[in-house]
Motif scaffolding. Sequence first.
Motif, PDB file in Angstrom:
ATOM      1  N   ALA A   2       5.663   7.405  -5.955  1.00  0.00           N
ATOM      2  CA  ALA A   2       6.993   7.932  -6.270  1.00  0.00           C
ATOM      3  C   ALA A   2       6.881   9.170  -7.154  1.00  0.00           C
ATOM      4  N   ALA A   3       5.998   9.113  -8.159  1.00  0.00           N
ATOM      5  CA  ALA A   3       5.803  10.259  -9.046  1.00  0.00           C
ATOM      6  C   ALA A   3       5.198  11.434  -8.293  1.00  0.00           C
ATOM      7  N   PHE A  25       0.828  -1.209   0.000  1.00  0.00           N
ATOM      8  CA  PHE A  25       0.000   0.000   0.000  1.00  0.00           C
ATOM      9  C   PHE A  25       0.863   1.260   0.000  1.00  0.00           C
ATOM     10  N   SER A  26       2.032   1.179   0.641  1.00  0.00           N
ATOM     11  CA  SER A  26       2.872   2.354   0.902  1.00  0.00           C
ATOM     12  C   SER A  26       3.895   2.644  -0.178  1.00  0.00           C
ATOM     13  N   HIS A  27       4.013   1.775  -1.169  1.00  0.00           N
ATOM     14  CA  HIS A  27       5.035   1.931  -2.191  1.00  0.00           C
ATOM     15  C   HIS A  27       4.418   1.746  -3.577  1.00  0.00           C
ATOM     16  N   ARG A  62      13.788   3.507   3.258  1.00  0.00           N
ATOM     17  CA  ARG A  62      13.492   3.345   1.824  1.00  0.00           C
ATOM     18  C   ARG A  62      12.603   4.492   1.372  1.00  0.00           C
ATOM     19  N   GLY A  63      12.583   4.696   0.070  1.00  0.00           N
ATOM     20  CA  GLY A  63      11.640   5.617  -0.532  1.00  0.00           C
ATOM     21  C   GLY A  63      10.407   4.871  -0.997  1.00  0.00           C
ATOM     22  N   PHE A  64       9.775   5.382  -2.030  1.00  0.00           N
ATOM     23  CA  PHE A  64       8.548   4.772  -2.525  1.00  0.00           C
ATOM     24  C   PHE A  64       8.804   3.677  -3.551  1.00  0.00           C
ATOM     25  N   LEU A  75       5.839  16.856  -5.565  1.00  0.00           N
ATOM     26  CA  LEU A  75       5.734  17.661  -4.342  1.00  0.00           C
ATOM     27  C   LEU A  75       7.089  18.188  -3.880  1.00  0.00           C
ATOM     28  N   GLY A  76       8.155  17.877  -4.638  1.00  0.00           N
ATOM     29  CA  GLY A  76       9.475  18.406  -4.332  1.00  0.00           C
ATOM     30  C   GLY A  76      10.394  17.473  -3.586  1.00  0.00           C
TER      31      GLY A  76
END
Length: 281
Positions: A117-118, A110-112, A279-281, A123-124
């Motif tokens: 990511a886009a 759900f979180s990735h 981690r990121g998305f 949003l910067g």
Amino acid sequence: MLSAAQQQQFQQDGYLVLPGFKSAQDVAALRERAQAIVEAFDPGEQKSIFTTDETKRQDDSYFLGSGDKMRCFFEEKAFDAQGRLGQAKALSINKIGHALHDLDPVFDAFSHGPELAALARDLGLEQPQIWQSMYIFKQPGIGGEVRWHQDATYFDTDPMSVTTFWFALEDATRDNGCLWVEPGGQQGARGVLRELFVRDGDQTELLKLDTTPWPDDSLAVPVEVKAGTLVCFHGLLPHYSAPNLSPVSRHAYTLHVTDARTRYSPRNWLQRDGALPLRGF
């Protein structure tokens, strides 16, 4: 992911509402998994209560050690004078936090993903890092107030970068404790960081940085949204939610994300070691 108008709106208002970002199936899967986690939770002697009222907050090792774990926290009004639950356990939990997005497969999915990511890039957030996830129940009748605050208070970076991704898992209304925000309150004279929550070992303190008052009724607006909606807001945006005195819950799921290009303060309450990398998305 976002149009130029939406990006401009986020910069101007400090928040952006994206209806239908998550499907009904995705929302149902997350709610079902959260219910299973609560059912498996055996509090024993552990009765950690979540509160944003600093006059009641106590330094709590269960809370402070939850940055890389999945832990349940009770509503303030969950217990009676004798310390017994006043309702079923499933209707007593305030939230589950704070590493659901890393430790549970359903929450991870759900979180990735490429859409998030886009969105983060638009949003910067060029190098997003997800620090925290919370499943918030806002239980019927006893769902606690979350006082006016700014998320940068709890996720201090230099420069400021924390951005919140708030997913409605049920319809959020004024009756069941929807979010309230101050549009544009993240910029100008009112866009100053008022408080900073710092940690030194197992001791924490809420530092008062600025006396700018929190919004009153003339500045605050409700964010009433349908399930599946994603609300993104700036780290300096003042926001609040009232107690839920209604018979209907208001489930939500949040992610707090910073940009790895910024310096994350070593005094922030939530820290990670190498055992569970960010981690990121």
